[in-house]
Design an enzyme around this catalytic site. Structure first.
Site, PDB file in Angstrom:
ATOM      1  N   TYR A 283       0.838  -1.199   0.000  1.00  0.00           N
ATOM      2  CA  TYR A 283       0.000   0.000   0.000  1.00  0.00           C
ATOM      3  C   TYR A 283       0.872   1.247   0.000  1.00  0.00           C
ATOM      4  O   TYR A 283       1.351   1.702   1.034  1.00  0.00           O
ATOM      5  CB  TYR A 283      -0.971  -0.053   1.176  1.00  0.00           C
ATOM      6  CG  TYR A 283      -2.112  -1.013   0.882  1.00  0.00           C
ATOM      7  CD1 TYR A 283      -3.398  -0.551   0.678  1.00  0.00           C
ATOM      8  CD2 TYR A 283      -1.871  -2.370   0.745  1.00  0.00           C
ATOM      9  CE1 TYR A 283      -4.431  -1.428   0.373  1.00  0.00           C
ATOM     10  CE2 TYR A 283      -2.884  -3.258   0.434  1.00  0.00           C
ATOM     11  CZ  TYR A 283      -4.162  -2.779   0.249  1.00  0.00           C
ATOM     12  OH  TYR A 283      -5.176  -3.656  -0.065  1.00  0.00           O
TER      13      TYR A 283
ATOM     14  N   LYS B 126       2.650 -15.986   1.066  1.00  0.00           N
ATOM     15  CA  LYS B 126       3.090 -16.449  -0.249  1.00  0.00           C
ATOM     16  C   LYS B 126       4.607 -16.615  -0.214  1.00  0.00           C
ATOM     17  O   LYS B 126       5.337 -16.195  -1.111  1.00  0.00           O
ATOM     18  CB  LYS B 126       2.668 -15.439  -1.325  1.00  0.00           C
ATOM     19  CG  LYS B 126       2.847 -15.937  -2.765  1.00  0.00           C
ATOM     20  CD  LYS B 126       1.900 -17.042  -3.160  1.00  0.00           C
ATOM     21  CE  LYS B 126       2.033 -17.350  -4.645  1.00  0.00           C
ATOM     22  NZ  LYS B 126       1.187 -18.499  -5.046  1.00  0.00           N
TER      23      LYS B 126
ATOM     24  N   ASP C 167      -3.139 -18.899  -1.908  1.00  0.00           N
ATOM     25  CA  ASP C 167      -3.984 -19.581  -2.891  1.00  0.00           C
ATOM     26  C   ASP C 167      -4.916 -20.575  -2.209  1.00  0.00           C
ATOM     27  O   ASP C 167      -6.119 -20.626  -2.488  1.00  0.00           O
ATOM     28  CB  ASP C 167      -3.112 -20.333  -3.909  1.00  0.00           C
ATOM     29  CG  ASP C 167      -1.943 -19.524  -4.427  1.00  0.00           C
ATOM     30  OD1 ASP C 167      -1.157 -19.017  -3.599  1.00  0.00           O
ATOM     31  OD2 ASP C 167      -1.794 -19.401  -5.653  1.00  0.00           O
TER      32      ASP C 167
ATOM     33  N   ASP D 271      -6.777  -7.558   2.939  1.00  0.00           N
ATOM     34  CA  ASP D 271      -7.813  -6.743   2.318  1.00  0.00           C
ATOM     35  C   ASP D 271      -8.665  -7.596   1.373  1.00  0.00           C
ATOM     36  O   ASP D 271      -9.901  -7.589   1.422  1.00  0.00           O
ATOM     37  CB  ASP D 271      -7.154  -5.598   1.553  1.00  0.00           C
ATOM     38  CG  ASP D 271      -8.113  -4.488   1.187  1.00  0.00           C
ATOM     39  OD1 ASP D 271      -9.311  -4.575   1.527  1.00  0.00           O
ATOM     40  OD2 ASP D 271      -7.678  -3.517   0.549  1.00  0.00           O
TER      41      ASP D 271
ATOM     42  N   ASP E 251     -12.647  -9.162   2.060  1.00  0.00           N
ATOM     43  CA  ASP E 251     -13.744  -8.838   1.146  1.00  0.00           C
ATOM     44  C   ASP E 251     -14.369 -10.115   0.592  1.00  0.00           C
ATOM     45  O   ASP E 251     -15.602 -10.225   0.469  1.00  0.00           O
ATOM     46  CB  ASP E 251     -13.240  -7.965  -0.006  1.00  0.00           C
ATOM     47  CG  ASP E 251     -13.072  -6.508   0.389  1.00  0.00           C
ATOM     48  OD1 ASP E 251     -13.435  -6.154   1.528  1.00  0.00           O
ATOM     49  OD2 ASP E 251     -12.577  -5.714  -0.425  1.00  0.00           O
TER      50      ASP E 251
END
Length: 361
Positions: A130, A183, A216, A240, A244
């Protein structure tokens, strides 16, 4: 409890009005002593003061007990040099609101899941990709030439450790399991550091089960087997996106509460955006901001040992669930007939009618 209220842009003022009505109903029922101070930010102050985030508003935040931040239309803001600060990102950075807490609990008849979901996602809130908040000065995103764009990912040991600790503390009050999502198979250094700190914190909580899961598999697991999760802790962008996904699977992103917290300051903020296309039409769903405000009451209640504030949070959450159970008492965006004002009135009546035995913790 003194609460600074920043209604924001778009549907922000409408859902903020509904949220304050719900808090006042809980206050009237339980005698909380809530005190609200409403201040403008966003497009309103850009026009009147030349900035979307006036300094006197920022200065006020450490002086109150909590903040309610309505959605903001930061896509419509000018550059920072012209006063266009994103209040959401700026407050997280300036006050080190390092953890974003997003509970995800499925609603019968609204969820598409085969088995119920009841989990909490703890998202690191000040670093990662970000670019508006991951640098001390300047931006983490830049273009060295017109055909190349770069974005830097910042992961620190301190940021990883403190968000992991929040996750483990939450898990201790639930089913005692933390899943660190990463990851690291590709991002070996940055997510490797995140996992290193998560493992170090896990060693301090032997009573809490700890597992690691690649992003994943986590994204698929939320759909296939949501019951495997209790508390998920992860980095900024992954958190984030996953939150959602999870709230939409539960029924709608408009039903998810969200709290940005640091050590001494917390900001309640709806999980969704400002929806300028429906602003002023009276059809906005206020549930996300209402549940976020309830989380703020619970956060402050636990900090100061105020049982009534914690009880009020449970009361509001139970009243919301009661309204969502019946199609006739839902807002139009989730298949019901109610506009914002009618839903708010029904919620206030439900708060008043709800007995303590139905929401006692």
């Amino acid at each position: 409890m003194k609460i600074l209220v920043l209604p924001g842009d778009g549907i922000g003022p409408e859902i903020t009005e509904a949220t304050l009505a719900a808090l006042k109903a809980a206050d009237n029922k339980l005698g909380l002593g809530l005190d609200f101070e409403i201040r403008d930010i966003g497009l309103a102050t850009l026009k009147s003061q030349g900035t979307t985030l006036p300094q006197d508003v920022v200065d006020r935040i450490p002086e109150v007990d909590g903040v309610i931040l309505g959605p903001v239309s930061h896509y419509d803001y000018p550059p920072k040099e012209e006063g266009g600060y994103n209040p959401s990102g700026e407050l997280r950075l300036r006050f080190e609101l390092f953890a974003n807490i997003r509970p995800c609990r499925s609603h019968p008849d609204l969820t598409i899941l085969r088995t119920p979901m009841d989990l909490v996602i703890v998202r690191e809130n000040t670093e990662g990709f970000y670019s508006d908040r991951n640098m001390y000065a300047g931006s983490g995103e830049f273009m060295p030439d017109k055909r190349s764009a770069f974005s830097l990912r910042k992961i620190t040991a301190e940021g990883s450790e403190r968000v992991a600790r929040v996750a483990f503390e939450i898990a201790r009050g639930r089913w005692k399991k933390v899943t660190a999502v990463h990851k690291a198979n590709i991002l070996k250094l940055s997510d490797g550091l995140f996992l290193q700190e998560a493992r170090r914190v896990a060693a301090e909580y032997p009573d809490v089960e700890f597992e690691e899961l690649i992003i994943d598999a986590a994204a698929a697991g939320l759909i296939r087997r949501p019951e495997q999760f209790d508390v998920i802790v992860t980095t900024n962008m992954f958190g984030d996106i996953l939150s959602d996904e999870a709230t939409e699977l539960c029924g709608s992103v408009g039903l998810g509460g969200s709290l940005n917290m640091g050590h001494d300051i917390a900001v309640a903020q709806a999980q969704h955006g400002s929806a300028p296309d429906i602003a002023g039409l009276g059809v906005a769903n206020p549930v996300s901001l209402i549940l976020s405000a309830a989380m703020l009451l619970d956060w402050h209640g636990k900090r100061v040992g105020n049982e009534k504030l914690m009880e009020s949070a449970a009361l509001i959450e139970e009243a919301v669930r009661n309204c969502l159970e019946n199609r006739a008492t839902r807002t139009q965006d989730i298949g019901g007939p109610l506009r914002t004002d009618a839903f708010t009135k029904r919620l206030l009546d439900t708060i008043e009618a709800t007995s303590s035995s139905s929401y006692a913790q």
